[in-house]
Design a protein around this motif. Structure first.
Motif, short mmCIF file in Angstrom:
data_model
loop_
_atom_site.label_atom_id
_atom_site.label_comp_id
_atom_site.label_asym_id
_atom_site.label_seq_id
_atom_site.Cartn_x
_atom_site.Cartn_y
_atom_site.Cartn_z
N GLY A 276 0.82 -1.21 0.00
CA GLY A 276 0.00 0.00 0.00
C GLY A 276 0.85 1.25 0.00
O GLY A 276 1.93 1.28 0.59
N ALA A 277 0.34 2.31 -0.65
CA ALA A 277 1.12 3.54 -0.81
C ALA A 277 0.85 4.57 0.28
O ALA A 277 1.56 5.56 0.37
CB ALA A 277 0.81 4.17 -2.18
N LEU B 93 -6.47 6.62 -3.53
CA LEU B 93 -5.48 5.62 -3.92
C LEU B 93 -5.95 4.80 -5.12
O LEU B 93 -5.18 4.52 -6.04
CB LEU B 93 -5.16 4.69 -2.74
N SER B 94 -7.21 4.42 -5.12
CA SER B 94 -7.71 3.57 -6.21
C SER B 94 -8.07 4.39 -7.45
O SER B 94 -7.73 4.01 -8.57
CB SER B 94 -8.93 2.77 -5.74
N LYS C 106 5.06 0.61 -3.97
CA LYS C 106 5.27 1.90 -4.65
C LYS C 106 6.73 2.14 -5.01
O LYS C 106 7.03 2.98 -5.85
CB LYS C 106 4.73 3.05 -3.80
N TYR D 91 3.11 6.25 -14.36
CA TYR D 91 2.86 6.88 -13.07
C TYR D 91 1.61 7.77 -13.18
O TYR D 91 1.20 8.18 -14.26
CB TYR D 91 4.07 7.69 -12.63
N TYR D 92 1.03 8.13 -12.04
CA TYR D 92 -0.33 8.66 -12.07
C TYR D 92 -0.46 10.01 -12.77
O TYR D 92 -1.54 10.36 -13.25
CB TYR D 92 -0.93 8.70 -10.66
N THR E 168 2.62 -4.48 -6.08
CA THR E 168 2.00 -3.16 -6.01
C THR E 168 2.80 -2.23 -5.11
O THR E 168 2.31 -1.18 -4.70
CB THR E 168 0.55 -3.26 -5.49
N TYR F 275 -4.58 7.70 -7.90
CA TYR F 275 -3.25 7.10 -8.01
C TYR F 275 -3.27 5.83 -8.87
O TYR F 275 -2.38 5.61 -9.69
CB TYR F 275 -2.74 6.77 -6.61
N GLY F 276 -4.30 5.01 -8.72
CA GLY F 276 -4.35 3.74 -9.43
C GLY F 276 -4.94 3.83 -10.82
O GLY F 276 -4.30 3.43 -11.80
N ALA F 277 -6.16 4.38 -10.92
CA ALA F 277 -6.87 4.39 -12.20
C ALA F 277 -6.65 5.68 -12.99
O ALA F 277 -7.14 5.79 -14.13
CB ALA F 277 -8.36 4.19 -11.96
N HIS F 278 -5.95 6.66 -12.44
CA HIS F 278 -5.66 7.94 -13.11
C HIS F 278 -6.94 8.66 -13.51
O HIS F 278 -7.00 9.35 -14.54
CB HIS F 278 -4.77 7.72 -14.35
#
Length: 501
Positions: free
Chosen positions: A50-51, A393-394, A129, A423-424, A127, A397-400
């Motif tokens: 986790g980030a 985060l999801s 970071k 990267y995001y 996952t 950061y994750g799905a942009h």
């Protein structure tokens, strides 16, 4: 009215009322217990997947340990590795491991656990970071029972620091499926309970003493999650919380300063960078003129006042003033609304409407309103959208899935994110990537410092983000609590260093 209902009512009562009414409610905890306040609750407890920085605030050095250990002064010292040797080309690291160490589930700590942890962190499904750091390890050798050899694919000047961060935590292989809820490490503390939305408890791991190190003075620790600034103040004033690192107390410092026999204040610099991130994958944010315009629409000093309550230093790139190789680049995108409007016109942008997603941290929620107001002055309409940390985060950061977001990056050595594919923020630069590779390959400190300056300038000229300020963190604690970190190169609540006077 019982304590629980009174605390819920505190925002309405005001902090002054709390200071008058609550001290008598504090319960004695004894010299072996402490309560730490935190603004955000971690979404899980495994820092290797986790980030969220809140994860490390609970478990880093407490539950999980790393080969090296970063001190409050930013220096690297022994952790699970007692000593090490580094080859001249900065590619081969030979560690001598600590003896007699066991995980909380009774399994012995060995070089095999390090190999498993690092291969997992750098693997295809990782996952982590800092996946790049571990994917750069070519060979993990164990020539003797307590000797570990790591050979890197390419030199990494900051490797010893990077493997002292929470993302390099050594995990017990059988525990990985449940570490997010019930972490198993080698540290002096282990899980004792977690009431979601309220608090988390740690207790000392009795097996820690078997390695020849004494158990720490603090045997029981409770982390209380309090996001509302008024409730944070009330918890400190009532004695319900013994220490609150990174507390939202800037507007209430005088009442703590007036009671030096009861409270101590620590104001520390950081390696954090607060910025307005922009999604380069979305038009017109792929145009550097638009990104520069948004940057120049923002008044850094005003944002420091509003978002950080005056505790911050302006920055113009992804680097902070007290870090080696810093270059002041705030002059590249000064506050200049007229120039911002001109750049938008040159880019053919009219009636621009964007969404700004704000995580729950006070700096984001407080600063978001001012960011929107300042962008409106140059003709950019911004819709604010508050999101919870897990959503950030999801989704971001994750799905942009965002246009803009106001966020603080707290990692000390994270310029490499600008060379990270996917990267995001979606930045891609052949020039920056070449600079980054030269930095990694350099073994001379003077050359590395020069390249750090060139990388800072490159991303500033590309206006990858609108860099705002370096936060200065405030800790308020009981005066008798000793051992709190006075510098914050990383986010850690080092429980083993604490003691009651």
């Amino acid at each position: 009215m019982d304590r629980r209902h009174l605390l819920h009512a505190l925002p309405a009562l005001g902090v002054l009322g709390a200071s008058l009414a609550l001290p008598a409610l504090a319960q004695p905890r004894g010299r072996d217990a402490v309560v730490i306040g935190m603004t955000l609750e971690p979404p899980g407890l495994d820092p290797t997947v986790g980030a969220a920085s809140a994860i490390a605030e609970v478990v880093h050095y407490n539950v999980f340990e790393t080969l090296t250990r970063i001190g409050p002064d930013g220096q690297v010292g022994p952790g699970l590795a007692l000593s090490w040797e580094v080859s001249p080309d900065l590619r081969t690291y030979t560690f001598r491991l600590r003896r007699g160490v066991r995980f909380h589930n009774g399994e012995p700590f060995t070089a095999a656990a390090v190999k498993f942890s690092f291969e997992r962190a750098g693997g295809e499904a990782s996952t982590n970071k800092d996946k790049r750091v571990f994917a750069n390890i070519a060979v993990i050798g164990n020539p003797e029972p307590e000797v570990l050899v790591l050979v890197l694919k390419q030199a990494e000047p900051d490797f010893l620091f990077l493997i002292g961060q929470a993302t390099a935590a050594i995990v017990e292989p059988r525990s990985v499926a449940t570490n997010a809820q019930q972490p198993v490490g080698t540290g002096p503390y282990q899980m004792a309970g977690w009431v979601r939305g309220a608090s988390l408890q740690l207790k000392t791991f009795e097996g820690y003493a078997q390695r020849g190190q004494p158990l720490p003075p603090i045997r029981r620790a409770t982390f209380r999650f309090i996001s509302d600034p008024a409730a944070q103040m009330a918890a400190l004033l009532s004695g319900d919380v013994d220490a609150f690192p990174r507390v939202a107390a800037a507007r209430s410092l005088e009442q703590f300063k007036r009671q030096p026999q009861r409270f101590q204040l620590i104001i520390a610099g950081s390696r954090a960078k607060t910025l307005l991130a922009m999604n380069h994958r979305r038009k017109p944010l792929d145009d550097v003129r638009v990104r520069r315009a948004l940057s120049m629409a923002l008044d850094r000093k005003a944002l420091i006042t509003v978002a950080a309550d005056g505790f911050g230093l302006p920055i113009g790139s992804h680097y902070v003033p007290d870090a080696p190789g810093y270059v002041d680049l705030t002059g590249l995108t000064p506050h200049d609304p007229a120039r911002a409007r001109t750049l938008l016109k040159e880019a053919g942008v009219r009636d621009l409407a964007l969404t700004l997603k704000l995580p729950p941290a006070p700096y984001a929620r407080q600063g978001g309103e001012l960011v929107a107001a300042q962008l409106a002055q140059v003709g950019v309409q911004v819709k604010l959208e508050n999101v919870e940390w897990a959503q950030w985060l999801s989704g971001v950061y994750g799905a942009h899935n965002y246009d803009l977001t106001l966020i603080s990056h707290v990692e000390p050595f994270d310029l490499g994110n600008f060379a990270k594919p996917g990267y995001y923020w979606g930045y891609e630069s052949k020039t920056f990537n070449e600079l980054w590779q030269r930095y990694l390959a350099s073994t001379r400190e003077a050359e590395r410092l020069k390249l750090l300056g060139e990388m800072q300038r490159r991303i500033a000229e590309d206006a990858v983000a609108a860099w705002l300020y370096q936060p200065q963190w405030i800790t308020v604690a009981q005066a008798r609590l000793k051992g709190l970190w006075t510098g914050m190169p990383i986010f850690v609540n080092d429980l083993a260093a604490l003691r009651w006077e």
